[in-house]
Scaffold this motif. Structure first.
Motif, PDB file in Angstrom:
ATOM      1  N   LEU A 116       2.251   1.793  -3.478  1.00 23.73           N
ATOM      2  CA  LEU A 116       1.205   2.314  -4.361  1.00 23.73           C
ATOM      3  C   LEU A 116       0.965   3.799  -4.087  1.00 23.73           C
ATOM      4  O   LEU A 116       0.858   4.597  -5.024  1.00 23.73           O
ATOM      5  CB  LEU A 116      -0.085   1.513  -4.161  1.00 23.73           C
ATOM      6  N   GLU A 175       1.528   6.980  -6.671  1.00 21.35           N
ATOM      7  CA  GLU A 175       0.497   7.987  -6.947  1.00 21.35           C
ATOM      8  C   GLU A 175       0.995   9.389  -6.612  1.00 21.35           C
ATOM      9  O   GLU A 175       0.714  10.351  -7.332  1.00 21.35           O
ATOM     10  CB  GLU A 175      -0.766   7.663  -6.154  1.00 21.35           C
ATOM     11  N   GLU A 228       0.830  -1.207   0.000  1.00 22.20           N
ATOM     12  CA  GLU A 228       0.000   0.000   0.000  1.00 22.20           C
ATOM     13  C   GLU A 228       0.866   1.260   0.000  1.00 22.20           C
ATOM     14  O   GLU A 228       0.545   2.239  -0.682  1.00 22.20           O
ATOM     15  CB  GLU A 228      -0.934  -0.001   1.203  1.00 22.20           C
TER      16      GLU A 228
END
Length: 142
Positions: free
Chosen positions: A92, A96, A89
């Motif tokens: 990710l 982003e 997570e």
């Protein structure tokens, strides 16, 4: 004590005494295992608790230690899975954030280029560099 053993030997014989001794060695003296710390005395503890109860207690201790080990292993595996999930997570989210940072940088460069273009246009026309009557008239209309 010797009188008791002599009486026992005369009453049940040598075979009976041997049987009784083996029985006590194997199963212990009934109720003696409930006496605290008696089983921790080396020879007396073996005779009072009995080999069968000592073996059973050892097996319970062994199984309990393996269960704790299995519990700890399962807990560590669960913790590792949670940390891997959080790591994925975080990766990710970082990707982003990089994408948003690149888009923001491009928007800033575009805005800076537009500001430079407007400054160059204003430098060519002397009326655009300062507010004038035409600008005030436009502000009053809108």
């Amino acid at each position: 004590m010797t009188v008791f053993f002599t009486w026992l030997l005369r009453t049940i014989g040598i075979g009976g005494v041997a049987f009784l001794g083996l029985y006590i060695y194997d199963w212990g003296i009934p109720g003696a295992s409930r006496i605290p710390y008696l089983s921790s005395i080396p020879i007396l503890g073996d005779l009072t608790t009995g080999r069968a109860h000592s073996y059973a207690a050892d097996q319970v201790r062994l199984a309990t230690s393996q269960m704790v080990t299995k519990f700890e292993r399962d807990a560590l595996a669960s913790q590792l899975a949670a940390e891997r999930r959080l790591h994925a997570e975080a990766n990710l989210a970082a990707a982003e954030a990089r994408t948003r940072a690149e888009a923001t940088q491009k928007a800033k460069e575009t805005a800076d280029a537009e500001v430079e273009r407007l400054k160059a246009e204003a430098a060519k026309d002397p009326e655009l560099s300062k507010p004038n009557a035409r600008d005030r008239l436009w502000l009053e209309q809108h």
